[in-house]
Design a protein around this motif. Structure first.
Motif, PDB file in Angstrom:
ATOM      1  N   ASP A  61      -4.745  -4.376  -0.413  1.00 51.33           N
ATOM      2  CA  ASP A  61      -3.735  -3.743   0.822  1.00 51.33           C
ATOM      3  C   ASP A  61      -4.078  -4.969   1.867  1.00 51.33           C
ATOM      4  O   ASP A  61      -4.538  -6.174   1.688  1.00 51.33           O
ATOM      5  CB  ASP A  61      -4.230  -2.627   1.103  1.00 51.33           C
ATOM      6  CG  ASP A  61      -5.558  -2.535   1.741  1.00 51.33           C
ATOM      7  OD1 ASP A  61      -6.174  -3.224   2.471  1.00 51.33           O
ATOM      8  OD2 ASP A  61      -6.368  -1.406   1.281  1.00 51.33           O
ATOM      9  N   PHE A  62      -3.335  -4.616   2.956  1.00 52.25           N
ATOM     10  CA  PHE A  62      -3.369  -5.669   3.983  1.00 52.25           C
ATOM     11  C   PHE A  62      -4.665  -6.030   4.547  1.00 52.25           C
ATOM     12  O   PHE A  62      -4.882  -7.121   5.180  1.00 52.25           O
ATOM     13  CB  PHE A  62      -2.346  -5.055   5.295  1.00 52.25           C
ATOM     14  CG  PHE A  62      -2.874  -3.771   5.968  1.00 52.25           C
ATOM     15  CD1 PHE A  62      -3.640  -4.070   7.173  1.00 52.25           C
ATOM     16  CD2 PHE A  62      -2.423  -2.611   5.536  1.00 52.25           C
ATOM     17  CE1 PHE A  62      -4.220  -2.906   7.665  1.00 52.25           C
ATOM     18  CE2 PHE A  62      -3.029  -1.340   6.089  1.00 52.25           C
ATOM     19  CZ  PHE A  62      -3.830  -1.603   7.502  1.00 52.25           C
TER      20      PHE A  62
ATOM     21  N   ILE B 167       2.071  -9.420   2.440  1.00 52.38           N
ATOM     22  CA  ILE B 167       1.274  -8.798   3.390  1.00 52.38           C
ATOM     23  C   ILE B 167       2.003  -9.206   4.788  1.00 52.38           C
ATOM     24  O   ILE B 167       2.203  -8.585   5.581  1.00 52.38           O
ATOM     25  CB  ILE B 167      -0.117  -9.051   3.335  1.00 52.38           C
ATOM     26  CG1 ILE B 167      -1.143  -8.326   2.222  1.00 52.38           C
ATOM     27  CG2 ILE B 167      -1.051  -8.929   4.466  1.00 52.38           C
ATOM     28  CD1 ILE B 167      -2.117  -8.928   2.056  1.00 52.38           C
TER      29      ILE B 167
ATOM     30  N   SER C 276       5.744  -8.027   5.237  1.00 56.61           N
ATOM     31  CA  SER C 276       5.852  -6.807   5.540  1.00 56.61           C
ATOM     32  C   SER C 276       5.218  -6.303   7.034  1.00 56.61           C
ATOM     33  O   SER C 276       5.874  -5.407   7.938  1.00 56.61           O
ATOM     34  CB  SER C 276       5.191  -5.836   4.653  1.00 56.61           C
ATOM     35  OG  SER C 276       3.573  -6.145   4.517  1.00 56.61           O
TER      36      SER C 276
ATOM     37  N   VAL D  11       5.029   0.036   2.029  1.00 53.69           N
ATOM     38  CA  VAL D  11       4.623  -0.959   0.957  1.00 53.69           C
ATOM     39  C   VAL D  11       4.003   0.085  -0.276  1.00 53.69           C
ATOM     40  O   VAL D  11       3.139   0.912  -0.060  1.00 53.69           O
ATOM     41  CB  VAL D  11       3.361  -1.897   1.284  1.00 53.69           C
ATOM     42  CG1 VAL D  11       3.137  -2.738   0.119  1.00 53.69           C
ATOM     43  CG2 VAL D  11       3.913  -2.747   2.479  1.00 53.69           C
TER      44      VAL D  11
ATOM     45  N   ASN E 237       2.344  -0.394  -3.782  1.00 54.65           N
ATOM     46  CA  ASN E 237       1.655  -1.230  -4.799  1.00 54.65           C
ATOM     47  C   ASN E 237       0.420  -0.625  -5.245  1.00 54.65           C
ATOM     48  O   ASN E 237       0.084   0.572  -5.066  1.00 54.65           O
ATOM     49  CB  ASN E 237       1.180  -2.550  -3.993  1.00 54.65           C
ATOM     50  CG  ASN E 237       0.016  -2.635  -3.215  1.00 54.65           C
ATOM     51  OD1 ASN E 237      -0.273  -1.533  -2.560  1.00 54.65           O
ATOM     52  ND2 ASN E 237      -0.537  -3.505  -2.893  1.00 54.65           N
TER      53      ASN E 237
ATOM     54  N   CYS F 110      -2.638  -0.185  -4.362  1.00 51.97           N
ATOM     55  CA  CYS F 110      -3.863  -0.265  -3.295  1.00 51.97           C
ATOM     56  C   CYS F 110      -4.512   0.896  -3.497  1.00 51.97           C
ATOM     57  O   CYS F 110      -4.435   1.794  -4.256  1.00 51.97           O
ATOM     58  CB  CYS F 110      -3.158   0.031  -1.967  1.00 51.97           C
ATOM     59  SG  CYS F 110      -2.180   1.532  -1.838  1.00 51.97           S
TER      60      CYS F 110
ATOM     61  N   SER G 296      -4.186   5.468   0.287  1.00 50.58           N
ATOM     62  CA  SER G 296      -3.064   5.245   1.426  1.00 50.58           C
ATOM     63  C   SER G 296      -3.333   4.926   2.648  1.00 50.58           C
ATOM     64  O   SER G 296      -4.421   5.636   3.134  1.00 50.58           O
ATOM     65  CB  SER G 296      -2.227   6.412   1.093  1.00 50.58           C
ATOM     66  OG  SER G 296      -1.507   6.592  -0.047  1.00 50.58           O
TER      67      SER G 296
ATOM     68  N   TYR H   5       3.744   1.269   9.747  1.00 49.31           N
ATOM     69  CA  TYR H   5       3.154   0.426   8.845  1.00 49.31           C
ATOM     70  C   TYR H   5       2.559   1.344   7.696  1.00 49.31           C
ATOM     71  O   TYR H   5       1.490   1.832   8.204  1.00 49.31           O
ATOM     72  CB  TYR H   5       2.463  -0.475   9.257  1.00 49.31           C
ATOM     73  CG  TYR H   5       2.220  -1.985   8.528  1.00 49.31           C
ATOM     74  CD1 TYR H   5       3.276  -2.725   7.863  1.00 49.31           C
ATOM     75  CD2 TYR H   5       0.999  -2.383   8.358  1.00 49.31           C
ATOM     76  CE1 TYR H   5       3.175  -3.525   6.875  1.00 49.31           C
ATOM     77  CE2 TYR H   5       0.776  -3.369   7.440  1.00 49.31           C
ATOM     78  CZ  TYR H   5       1.808  -3.916   6.681  1.00 49.31           C
ATOM     79  OH  TYR H   5       1.534  -5.072   5.904  1.00 49.31           O
ATOM     80  N   HIS H   6       2.977   1.525   6.488  1.00 57.27           N
ATOM     81  CA  HIS H   6       2.460   2.309   5.591  1.00 57.27           C
ATOM     82  C   HIS H   6       2.340   1.747   4.123  1.00 57.27           C
ATOM     83  O   HIS H   6       3.071   0.893   3.805  1.00 57.27           O
ATOM     84  CB  HIS H   6       3.387   3.568   5.154  1.00 57.27           C
ATOM     85  CG  HIS H   6       4.036   4.182   6.600  1.00 57.27           C
ATOM     86  ND1 HIS H   6       3.458   5.474   6.975  1.00 57.27           N
ATOM     87  CD2 HIS H   6       5.058   3.784   7.209  1.00 57.27           C
ATOM     88  CE1 HIS H   6       4.222   5.698   8.223  1.00 57.27           C
ATOM     89  NE2 HIS H   6       5.165   4.897   8.196  1.00 57.27           N
ATOM     90  N   TRP H   7       0.829   1.987   3.762  1.00 61.19           N
ATOM     91  CA  TRP H   7       0.823   1.364   2.488  1.00 61.19           C
ATOM     92  C   TRP H   7       0.340   2.719   1.491  1.00 61.19           C
ATOM     93  O   TRP H   7      -0.654   3.463   1.823  1.00 61.19           O
ATOM     94  CB  TRP H   7      -0.469   0.587   2.302  1.00 61.19           C
ATOM     95  CG  TRP H   7      -0.262  -0.988   2.758  1.00 61.19           C
ATOM     96  CD1 TRP H   7      -0.015  -1.317   4.215  1.00 61.19           C
ATOM     97  CD2 TRP H   7      -0.278  -1.938   2.046  1.00 61.19           C
ATOM     98  NE1 TRP H   7       0.572  -2.586   4.428  1.00 61.19           N
ATOM     99  CE2 TRP H   7       0.168  -3.207   2.852  1.00 61.19           C
ATOM    100  CE3 TRP H   7      -0.524  -2.287   0.686  1.00 61.19           C
ATOM    101  CZ2 TRP H   7       0.372  -4.446   2.543  1.00 61.19           C
ATOM    102  CZ3 TRP H   7      -0.256  -3.781   0.326  1.00 61.19           C
ATOM    103  CH2 TRP H   7      -0.025  -4.569   1.026  1.00 61.19           C
ATOM    104  N   ASN H   8       0.964   2.656   0.357  1.00 61.82           N
ATOM    105  CA  ASN H   8       0.837   3.927  -0.616  1.00 61.82           C
ATOM    106  C   ASN H   8       0.792   3.244  -2.006  1.00 61.82           C
ATOM    107  O   ASN H   8       1.342   2.192  -2.447  1.00 61.82           O
ATOM    108  CB  ASN H   8       2.135   4.606  -0.644  1.00 61.82           C
ATOM    109  CG  ASN H   8       2.520   5.301   0.897  1.00 61.82           C
ATOM    110  OD1 ASN H   8       1.538   6.151   1.367  1.00 61.82           O
ATOM    111  ND2 ASN H   8       3.232   4.859   1.370  1.00 61.82           N
TER     112      ASN H   8
END
Length: 101
Positions: free
Chosen positions: A14-15, A31, A34, A46, A48, A50, A53, A59-62
């Protein structure tokens, strides 16, 4: 705008892994790109592989494995190298980026 990035790697990141030596160029670009888009005021998602979550303002990563239906709508969807990932979402515009020669 509501923008999503899609990436399916065999390893988790993740980031927070921005400076990890395990990342290849495409993951580092994802990274940076985004995050830069989110700093312009767009809502960025995003999807991917990861670990968990993460939501940080706009700014969201899931995890991409949790993306099981097409109820998600985005203004723009950008897939890393695999056009089939775009079938997982609904978007007004769909883009595939390929960093290979």
């Amino acid at each position: 705008m509501k923008i999503c990035f899609l990436d399916k790697t065999l390893f988790e990141y993740d980031f927070n892994d921005k400076y990890s030596p395990l990342l290849r160029g495409a993951e580092t670009i994802l990274i940076n790109l985004s995050k830069s888009v989110s700093l312009l005021g767009h809502e960025v998602f995003v999807f991917n592989n990861c670990r968990k979550s993460i939501k940080n303002n706009n700014y969201h990563w899931n995890n991409i494995n949790e993306l099981t239906n097409k109820n998600n709508f985005f203004d723009v969807a950008i897939a890393n190298a695999d056009a089939n990932l775009l079938n997982l979402i609904n978007a007004q515009k769909k883009i595939v980026l390929s960093y290979s020669l």
